[in-house]
Design a protein around this motif. Sequence first.
Motif, PDB file in Angstrom:
ATOM      1  N   ALA A   1      69.702  12.316 121.578  1.00 40.63           N
ATOM      2  CA  ALA A   1      70.713  11.272 121.350  1.00 40.63           C
ATOM      3  C   ALA A   1      71.677  11.734 120.261  1.00 40.63           C
ATOM      4  O   ALA A   1      71.586  11.304 119.103  1.00 40.63           O
ATOM      5  CB  ALA A   1      70.031   9.965 120.956  1.00 40.63           C
ATOM      6  N   VAL A   2      72.614  12.585 120.641  1.00 31.95           N
ATOM      7  CA  VAL A   2      73.569  13.119 119.661  1.00 31.95           C
ATOM      8  C   VAL A   2      74.381  11.992 119.037  1.00 31.95           C
ATOM      9  O   VAL A   2      74.755  12.044 117.862  1.00 31.95           O
ATOM     10  CB  VAL A   2      74.487  14.161 120.326  1.00 31.95           C
ATOM     11  N   ASN A   3      74.640  10.928 119.807  1.00 34.72           N
ATOM     12  CA  ASN A   3      75.419   9.811 119.293  1.00 34.72           C
ATOM     13  C   ASN A   3      74.790   9.150 118.075  1.00 34.72           C
ATOM     14  O   ASN A   3      75.485   8.571 117.249  1.00 34.72           O
ATOM     15  CB  ASN A   3      75.583   8.758 120.391  1.00 34.72           C
ATOM     16  N   ASP A   4      73.464   9.225 117.961  1.00 33.91           N
ATOM     17  CA  ASP A   4      72.770   8.430 116.955  1.00 33.91           C
ATOM     18  C   ASP A   4      72.600   9.125 115.605  1.00 33.91           C
ATOM     19  O   ASP A   4      71.870   8.628 114.745  1.00 33.91           O
ATOM     20  CB  ASP A   4      71.393   8.005 117.487  1.00 33.91           C
ATOM     21  N   THR A   5      73.237  10.267 115.396  1.00 30.85           N
ATOM     22  CA  THR A   5      73.175  10.896 114.078  1.00 30.85           C
ATOM     23  C   THR A   5      74.002  10.084 113.077  1.00 30.85           C
ATOM     24  O   THR A   5      74.945   9.378 113.452  1.00 30.85           O
ATOM     25  CB  THR A   5      73.711  12.336 114.102  1.00 30.85           C
ATOM     26  N   ARG A   6      73.663  10.212 111.813  1.00 32.70           N
ATOM     27  CA  ARG A   6      74.422   9.495 110.786  1.00 32.70           C
ATOM     28  C   ARG A   6      75.858   9.998 110.714  1.00 32.70           C
ATOM     29  O   ARG A   6      76.798   9.211 110.527  1.00 32.70           O
ATOM     30  CB  ARG A   6      73.735   9.648 109.426  1.00 32.70           C
ATOM     31  N   THR A   7      76.058  11.309 110.861  1.00 32.70           N
ATOM     32  CA  THR A   7      77.419  11.845 110.797  1.00 32.70           C
ATOM     33  C   THR A   7      78.247  11.356 111.982  1.00 32.70           C
ATOM     34  O   THR A   7      79.420  11.001 111.835  1.00 32.70           O
ATOM     35  CB  THR A   7      77.405  13.382 110.766  1.00 32.70           C
ATOM     36  N   LYS A   8      77.651  11.301 113.178  1.00 32.67           N
ATOM     37  CA  LYS A   8      78.395  10.849 114.362  1.00 32.67           C
ATOM     38  C   LYS A   8      78.785   9.384 114.235  1.00 32.67           C
ATOM     39  O   LYS A   8      79.929   9.003 114.489  1.00 32.67           O
ATOM     40  CB  LYS A   8      77.528  11.075 115.606  1.00 32.67           C
TER      41      LYS A   8
ATOM     42  N   GLU B   1      67.606  17.814 109.845  1.00 35.41           N
ATOM     43  CA  GLU B   1      68.183  19.014 109.239  1.00 35.41           C
ATOM     44  C   GLU B   1      69.503  19.415 109.900  1.00 35.41           C
ATOM     45  O   GLU B   1      70.380  19.990 109.261  1.00 35.41           O
ATOM     46  CB  GLU B   1      67.199  20.181 109.290  1.00 35.41           C
ATOM     47  N   ILE B   2      69.665  19.105 111.196  1.00 32.88           N
ATOM     48  CA  ILE B   2      70.934  19.399 111.866  1.00 32.88           C
ATOM     49  C   ILE B   2      72.026  18.482 111.334  1.00 32.88           C
ATOM     50  O   ILE B   2      73.143  18.922 111.040  1.00 32.88           O
ATOM     51  CB  ILE B   2      70.778  19.243 113.394  1.00 32.88           C
ATOM     52  N   ASP B   3      71.726  17.198 111.191  1.00 31.12           N
ATOM     53  CA  ASP B   3      72.696  16.248 110.646  1.00 31.12           C
ATOM     54  C   ASP B   3      73.132  16.665 109.246  1.00 31.12           C
ATOM     55  O   ASP B   3      74.333  16.667 108.915  1.00 31.12           O
ATOM     56  CB  ASP B   3      72.060  14.858 110.613  1.00 31.12           C
ATOM     57  N   GLN B   4      72.165  17.029 108.413  1.00 30.21           N
ATOM     58  CA  GLN B   4      72.480  17.462 107.056  1.00 30.21           C
ATOM     59  C   GLN B   4      73.298  18.749 107.057  1.00 30.21           C
ATOM     60  O   GLN B   4      74.232  18.908 106.259  1.00 30.21           O
ATOM     61  CB  GLN B   4      71.188  17.659 106.266  1.00 30.21           C
ATOM     62  N   GLU B   5      72.966  19.681 107.954  1.00 30.14           N
ATOM     63  CA  GLU B   5      73.697  20.946 108.007  1.00 30.14           C
ATOM     64  C   GLU B   5      75.157  20.721 108.388  1.00 30.14           C
ATOM     65  O   GLU B   5      76.059  21.322 107.789  1.00 30.14           O
ATOM     66  CB  GLU B   5      73.041  21.905 109.004  1.00 30.14           C
ATOM     67  N   VAL B   6      75.388  19.857 109.359  1.00 30.96           N
ATOM     68  CA  VAL B   6      76.767  19.564 109.769  1.00 30.96           C
ATOM     69  C   VAL B   6      77.550  18.969 108.607  1.00 30.96           C
ATOM     70  O   VAL B   6      78.693  19.362 108.333  1.00 30.96           O
ATOM     71  CB  VAL B   6      76.781  18.615 110.982  1.00 30.96           C
ATOM     72  N   ALA B   7      76.934  18.021 107.887  1.00 34.91           N
ATOM     73  CA  ALA B   7      77.623  17.403 106.750  1.00 34.91           C
ATOM     74  C   ALA B   7      77.913  18.423 105.659  1.00 34.91           C
ATOM     75  O   ALA B   7      79.007  18.435 105.076  1.00 34.91           O
ATOM     76  CB  ALA B   7      76.775  16.258 106.195  1.00 34.91           C
ATOM     77  N   ARG B   8      76.922  19.295 105.369  1.00 37.09           N
ATOM     78  CA  ARG B   8      77.137  20.324 104.335  1.00 37.09           C
ATOM     79  C   ARG B   8      78.254  21.280 104.720  1.00 37.09           C
ATOM     80  O   ARG B   8      79.119  21.633 103.896  1.00 37.09           O
ATOM     81  CB  ARG B   8      75.844  21.109 104.103  1.00 37.09           C
ATOM     82  N   LEU B   9      78.254  21.711 105.982  1.00 33.45           N
ATOM     83  CA  LEU B   9      79.299  22.637 106.435  1.00 33.45           C
ATOM     84  C   LEU B   9      80.682  21.986 106.373  1.00 33.45           C
ATOM     85  O   LEU B   9      81.664  22.637 106.011  1.00 33.45           O
ATOM     86  CB  LEU B   9      78.990  23.097 107.863  1.00 33.45           C
TER      87      LEU B   9
END
Length: 411
Positions: free
Chosen positions: A165-172, A376-384
């Motif tokens: 569920a890519v939609n449900d990430t905090r960044t999305k 960790e993917i959500d955090q990585e996207v935000a950090r990048l």
Amino acid sequence: MDLGESGERQISWAARSMPVLTAIGERFAGERPLDGLRIAACLHVTAETAVLMGALRAGGAEIALAASNPLSTQDDVAEALRAYGVAVHARAGVDRATYYRHIHQALDIGPDLVLDDGCDLVNTLHTERTDLLAGVSGGCEETTTGIIRLRQMASEKALRFPVVAVNDTRTKRMFDNRYGTGQSTLDGIMRATNTMLAGRTVVVAGFGFCGRGVAERAKGLGARVVVTEIDAVKALDATLQGYEVRPMAEAAATGDLFITVTGNRDVVRAEHLAAMKDGAILANAGHFDVEIDVRALDELAVEVHRGVRPSTDEYVLADGRRLLLLAEGRLVNLTAAEGHPAAVMDMSFSAQALAVAWLARERLRLAPGVYDVPEEIDQEVARLKLAATGIGIDTLTGDQEAYLHSWRVGS
């Protein structure tokens, strides 16, 4: 300028605002996490999607792409993508039958993985292309509407493979749904109608992340915003943020502009249309064209004037009132405008690309069902994204880390 050259320019322009996804594509080119995998995708065929396709191609994937909305397809981008080696089955403005034929053509690749935006491709797999199901080992879903459908499939034990569920990430939810949908929806409405929002009454149906973004942007432009909701907690949230909350039956008579953002059908129905004032504007920012009952509008109208403005049709009712429907009731931000800014899709599609790579590694260990994107993917996207914009943040000290993981230290 031919279509391919025009599309290439559009893609290059989008890539300028997508540094995170560009960096992920460069990483994929070295790591090749998708080597030998066939991907069938049903997404909006836009310049931003093309940057995602480039990253996945760099990772080794073979891709067939269909459109998730016929009115959002950019034909020049589709042509440029074909030159990149992506099998694109999409054309702007096709009818419903051709839309589904394109989905079938994308599935003809015999996918290992699927990418969906609204669940139409996954639904087709489970109803009409069951011969391919055994070969599909995972998928990703980009939208709230699609996740609703997938969770229902999972609850009925009908879903045959794992879906992230890519939609449900905090960044999305924060960057794409709230800020992207908020800005691009009003962009589409203003391009279509050239309407001034200051002093007008805007009715926003649904106060989820997308509806919240639309309400905030409309309020910022000076509109009086009325929210309609079925969820008591969201209605209370809207009230405490200063919005007026009413049932649609009451709001219908006072609104100048109605924007549906619910993910459900028949949010604006015949009884609401019958109560609206002359000149009321109807726009949908939910995924499918079912939130506004367009059939009921057709039945109420004695005349329909197509194209009175770009992406604007005028429906004249028996008493002379005129209602304006934008984008045929489809996604107004992708039909009357260009969708989310590329900087927004940089984060959404970066999470999508990393989720696809994670799924390629883990798919054989996952049971059918709907899975959250690993934190960790959500955090990585935000950090990048922060790094790309030159923003620094603090890190925990050793004592702070220990404090957060101890129950023995009190006040």
